[in-house]
Design an enzyme around this catalytic site. Structure first.
Site, PDB file in Angstrom:
ATOM      1  N   ILE A  30      53.481  37.242 -26.189  1.00  0.00           N
ATOM      2  CA  ILE A  30      54.552  37.852 -26.982  1.00  0.00           C
ATOM      3  C   ILE A  30      54.514  39.385 -26.909  1.00  0.00           C
ATOM      4  O   ILE A  30      55.522  40.063 -27.121  1.00  0.00           O
ATOM      5  CB  ILE A  30      54.454  37.362 -28.450  1.00  0.00           C
ATOM      6  CG1 ILE A  30      55.783  37.449 -29.164  1.00  0.00           C
ATOM      7  CG2 ILE A  30      53.375  38.092 -29.219  1.00  0.00           C
ATOM      8  CD1 ILE A  30      55.800  36.728 -30.518  1.00  0.00           C
ATOM      9  N   GLN A  92      38.713  39.813 -28.788  1.00  0.00           N
ATOM     10  CA  GLN A  92      39.441  38.590 -29.165  1.00  0.00           C
ATOM     11  C   GLN A  92      40.114  38.801 -30.517  1.00  0.00           C
ATOM     12  O   GLN A  92      39.467  39.262 -31.468  1.00  0.00           O
ATOM     13  CB  GLN A  92      38.479  37.392 -29.232  1.00  0.00           C
ATOM     14  CG  GLN A  92      39.200  36.068 -29.466  1.00  0.00           C
ATOM     15  CD  GLN A  92      38.269  34.850 -29.420  1.00  0.00           C
ATOM     16  OE1 GLN A  92      37.043  34.974 -29.432  1.00  0.00           O
ATOM     17  NE2 GLN A  92      38.871  33.669 -29.389  1.00  0.00           N
ATOM     18  N   HIS A  98      41.564  31.029 -25.105  1.00  0.00           N
ATOM     19  CA  HIS A  98      42.722  31.212 -24.225  1.00  0.00           C
ATOM     20  C   HIS A  98      42.338  32.089 -23.044  1.00  0.00           C
ATOM     21  O   HIS A  98      41.411  32.888 -23.126  1.00  0.00           O
ATOM     22  CB  HIS A  98      43.918  31.821 -24.974  1.00  0.00           C
ATOM     23  CG  HIS A  98      43.592  33.083 -25.702  1.00  0.00           C
ATOM     24  ND1 HIS A  98      42.968  33.091 -26.937  1.00  0.00           N
ATOM     25  CD2 HIS A  98      43.775  34.386 -25.387  1.00  0.00           C
ATOM     26  CE1 HIS A  98      42.799  34.337 -27.346  1.00  0.00           C
ATOM     27  NE2 HIS A  98      43.268  35.150 -26.412  1.00  0.00           N
TER      28      HIS A  98
END
Ligand code: 5GP
Ligand code: ZN
Length: 135
Positions: A30, A92, A98
Site C-alpha cells: 500500500i 518489521q 511476509h
C-alpha cells in the site's frame, strides 16, 4: 488475534492481489518503495521467520523467485530486492511473516544500505563458530 495480514491474506479485507494459492496471497504494498513493490503473505499466521514452518518457508522463497521474475518482466526494472524483516530492530512493522519483492531502478530513491561494523577477524571467526554450533 487482530492481525491485518491474516485478514488480507484470507480475503477478509480487500487488497490488490496479483497471485493466490492455498498457502499464500501476493499483494501490492500500500505504501510502495517503488512502483511494483509486492508482498508475499502466508495465509496462516506466523509472526516471523522463527515461527513459520520449514515447509512454508521453502514455498515462500520459491514463490519469491516467481514473483521477482514477474516484477522484473512487468516493470523492466534494473534489479530486484528480496527483503524479509524480523523484529522491530530489523524494521518489521507488521508482525505477520511476509516477503517484500521490490523492483529497483538505477539511481532510484530506495535506501537499503548498511555501513561496516567495526570488528576483527578473531571476532568474526568466534561468532561464526557460535552460529555453527547453534544450528
Ligand atoms: P515490514 O516493515 O513489516 O517489513 O513491512 C510492512 C509492509 O506492509 C510495509 O511496506 C507497508 O507499506 C505494508 N502494509 C502495511 N499495511 C498494509 C495494508 O493494509 N495493505 C497493504 N497492501 N500493505 C500494507
Ligand atoms: Zn497474521
Amino acid at each position: 488475534m487482530d492481525c491485518i495480514f491474516c485478514k488480507i491474506a484470507n480475503g477478509d479485507i480487500p487488497s490488490t492481489t496479483v497471485y493466490e494459492d492455498d498457502d499464500f496471497r501476493v499483494i501490492m504494498d500500500i505504501n510502495p518503495a517503488n512502483l511494483g513493490h509486492c508482498l508475499i503473505l502466508p495465509k496462516t499466521h506466523a509472526a516471523n521467520i522463527y515461527d513459520i514452518s520449514e515447509e512454508l518457508t521453502g514455498k515462500a522463497f520459491t514463490l519469491a523467485k516467481k514473483i521477482a521474475k514477474a516484477v522484473q518482466k512487468s516493470t523492466d526494472c534494473d534489479g530486484v530486492n528480496i527483503l524479509q524483516n524480523n523484529g522491530e530492530a530489523a524494521g518489521q512493522t507488521v508482525f505477520h511473516f511476509h516477503i517484500h519483492v521490490i523492483p529497483r531502478l538505477k539511481d532510484d530513491d530506495v535506501k537499503m544500505s548498511f555501513g561496516s561494523f567495526k570488528t576483527d577477524s578473531e571476532s568474526i571467526a568466534a561468532i561464526g563458530e557460535k552460529i555453527k554450533n547453534s544450528l
